[in-house]
Enzyme design. Structure first.
Site, PDB file in Angstrom:
ATOM      1  N   VAL A  64     -41.697  13.217 -35.643  1.00 17.26           N
ATOM      2  CA  VAL A  64     -41.047  13.730 -34.435  1.00 17.26           C
ATOM      3  C   VAL A  64     -39.615  14.102 -34.778  1.00 17.26           C
ATOM      4  O   VAL A  64     -38.887  13.310 -35.375  1.00 17.26           O
ATOM      5  CB  VAL A  64     -41.052  12.668 -33.302  1.00 17.26           C
ATOM      6  CG1 VAL A  64     -40.264  13.169 -32.098  1.00 17.26           C
ATOM      7  CG2 VAL A  64     -42.482  12.322 -32.899  1.00 17.26           C
ATOM      8  N   ALA A 109     -34.758  12.069 -36.115  1.00 17.83           N
ATOM      9  CA  ALA A 109     -36.195  12.252 -36.349  1.00 17.83           C
ATOM     10  C   ALA A 109     -36.806  10.902 -36.700  1.00 17.83           C
ATOM     11  O   ALA A 109     -36.088   9.922 -36.899  1.00 17.83           O
ATOM     12  CB  ALA A 109     -36.411  13.240 -37.488  1.00 17.83           C
ATOM     13  N   LYS A 110     -38.103  10.829 -36.753  1.00 18.96           N
ATOM     14  CA  LYS A 110     -38.785   9.609 -37.191  1.00 18.96           C
ATOM     15  C   LYS A 110     -40.206   9.962 -37.548  1.00 18.96           C
ATOM     16  O   LYS A 110     -40.781  10.904 -36.999  1.00 18.96           O
ATOM     17  CB  LYS A 110     -38.801   8.577 -36.052  1.00 18.96           C
ATOM     18  CG  LYS A 110     -38.994   7.158 -36.519  1.00 18.96           C
ATOM     19  CD  LYS A 110     -37.683   6.562 -37.010  1.00 18.96           C
ATOM     20  CE  LYS A 110     -37.836   5.164 -37.508  1.00 18.96           C
ATOM     21  NZ  LYS A 110     -36.523   4.545 -37.807  1.00 18.96           N
ATOM     22  N   GLY A 111     -40.775   9.198 -38.481  1.00 20.93           N
ATOM     23  CA  GLY A 111     -42.166   9.408 -38.851  1.00 20.93           C
ATOM     24  C   GLY A 111     -42.903   8.096 -38.849  1.00 20.93           C
ATOM     25  O   GLY A 111     -42.298   7.023 -38.935  1.00 20.93           O
ATOM     26  N   ASP A 150     -38.418   2.904 -43.717  1.00 20.56           N
ATOM     27  CA  ASP A 150     -38.380   2.128 -42.474  1.00 20.56           C
ATOM     28  C   ASP A 150     -39.332   0.948 -42.675  1.00 20.56           C
ATOM     29  O   ASP A 150     -39.630   0.598 -43.832  1.00 20.56           O
ATOM     30  CB  ASP A 150     -38.796   3.022 -41.288  1.00 20.56           C
ATOM     31  CG  ASP A 150     -38.489   2.392 -39.937  1.00 20.56           C
ATOM     32  OD1 ASP A 150     -37.312   2.256 -39.590  1.00 20.56           O
ATOM     33  OD2 ASP A 150     -39.435   2.003 -39.216  1.00 20.56           O
TER      34      ASP A 150
END
Ligand code: NAD
Length: 423
Positions: A64, A109-111, A150
């Site tokens: 995202v 953002a992040k995944g 992360d």
């Protein structure tokens, strides 16, 4: 505000509640309000992987990009069975505000991939990582979106991310990802950066609240990367670390714990590392940690650790949120009303992403800084961020959490307005 943005899950809703409160104080115009409460891109991918037993599994992954107005997206990749699109969206939004508070030219953002890495072999993890990156390859890039580690992802996984992207574009690209091994273009000082930032923010908070950090008493929950390093660095500037706890219990010494020895004690254990049993200290539970009569309390372990069950017993003057989301909203309100100075996660642990920014800058330069350079620049950026939030909190008569949101939203909104509307 449109109705459908309320359809996201509860984590995203929690983010929106904090956003809305700050946006109201800022008197944000409705158009910008709408833009900043919608994720720019949410991508879902299926990643087929041949497992060691010969069978094919299909893993669901997400990336995202919540808002990339200030620069390339920045945010980690999480491997966990509970990953969901709602969670990834909320985390991408928080990265947007964290980067803006830190005043670095990145969006948020992040995944995430739904998987249980503890039950996967190294080969399966590598295959999954490479396939996930191949599936989102058009979305990422040094000027588009720069992933990082992360939960359950590490330097090795970042090395595979870097290699997969480099193979696709046909040349070595180190700036595609941060949190890499030093040999692959990682940065000196990054490992200690988040803890160093927590130390700087604790020191500046003490100045503001009116006590000397030299000689101040400190209790820390968590003895991992953030907890152990912030405790060690605070001890180096004269603070007395009287208590440290972790998943297995804790230790207390009114005269101050010997941090280098405590860290060695934890690191010498092969598995299930813990401070429990450290010689020269009394045992302490996590519950007791929160009731100690200390100047500074640092939750640096998990989310939702300070709740209305323990907040009334907290006696610290200052709480520095080393962990992400360690304080529930009602507990935060309670502490603020009692005059406890709480430094929110998006400011307190933002040195981690600031060091990632330094890594990306060095990779793009192809010129690497000394650890002293990195630490000096980190000191400057953290003091700048702390002071911007503190001045905003004094200007609007709000707590530091609200002030951090106001600073972040104002920065993203200002650039959005200046850039104007395309098409
Ligand atoms: P870590 O895995 O290195 O350490 C976590 C620590 O928490 C360990 O000491 C563990 O024993 C302890 N812990 C686990 N369960 C616990 C429990 N139930 N009660 C008490 N202690 C418990 O993790 P970390 O990298 O230090 O991250 C800690 C927090 O800081 C997380 O919320 C993370 O998202 C946040 N954070 C980390 C970074 C970073 O650069 N590492 C950056 C920003 C935010």
């Amino acid at each position: 505000m449109s109705a459908n943005r309320r359809d996201h899950g509860s984590i995203f809703r929690a983010m929106l509640q904090e956003f809305d409160a700050a946006a109201r104080i800022l008197n944000l115009e409705p158009g910008i309000w709408k833009i900043l409460t919608h994720p720019k891109r949410q991508v879902t991918v299926s990643c087929p992987v041949q497992m060691d037993n010969g069978e094919i599994e299909v893993f669901t992954g997400y990336r995202v990009q919540y808002n990339i107005t200030l620069g390339p997206g920045k945010g980690g990749i999480r491997y966990h069975p509970d990953v969901s699109l709602d969670e990834v969206t909320a985390l991408a939004a928080w990265m947007t505000w964290k980067c803006a508070v830190a005043h670095i030219p990145f969006g948020g953002a992040k995944g995430g991939v739904i998987c249980d890495p503890s039950s996967m072999s190294r080969r399966e993890l590598e295959a999954l990582t490479r396939r996930y990156i191949a599936e989102i390859i058009d979305l990422i890039g040094p000027e588009k979106d720069v992933p990082a580690p992360d939960v359950n992802t590490n330097e090795q996984i970042m090395a595979w991310v870097m290699d997969t992207y480099s193979m696709h574009v046909g040349h070595t690209s180190t700036a595609i990802v941060t949190g890499k091994p030093l040999e692959l273009g990682g940065s000196l000082g990054r490992h200690e950066a988040t803890g160093r930032g927590v130390m700087i923010v604790a020191r500046e908070s003490a100045k503001h609240v009116g006590f000397d950090i030299n000689g101040a008493t400190v209790a820390v929950q968590g003895c991992g990367n953030v907890g152990s390093i912030s405790a060690k660095l605070l001890a180096q500037i004269g603070a007395k670390i009287v208590a440290v706890t972790d998943w297995n219990g804790g230790v207390y010494n009114a005269a101050g714990l010997d941090l280098p020895k405590l860290i060695d004690y934890v690191n010498d254990q092969r598995e299930q590392r813990s401070v429990k049993g450290f010689a020269g200290a009394e045992p302490l539970t996590n519950e007791q940690l929160f009731t100690l009569d200390v100047d500074v309390l640092i939750p640096a372990a998990l989310e939702n650790q300070i709740t209305m069950d323990n907040a009334p017993a907290i006696r610290a003057k200052v709480v520095i949120e080393g962990a992400n989301g360690p304080t529930t909203p009602d507990a935060h309100q309670h502490l603020h009303q009692r005059g406890v100075f709480v430094v929110p996660d998006i400011l307190a642990n933002s040195a981690g992403v600031t060091a990632s920014y330094f890594e990306w800058v060095q990779d793009r330069y192809g010129y690497f800084w000394t650890e002293k350079d990195v630490n000096e620049r980190l000191e400057m950026k953290m003091c700048e961020a702390f002071n911007a939030v503190l001045q905003t909190s004094l200007k609007y008569h709000v707590d530091m959490r609200m002030a951090a949101y106001i600073v972040a939203i104002d920065r993203v909104a200002t650039v959005t307005r200046m850039r104007g509307m395309y098409a």
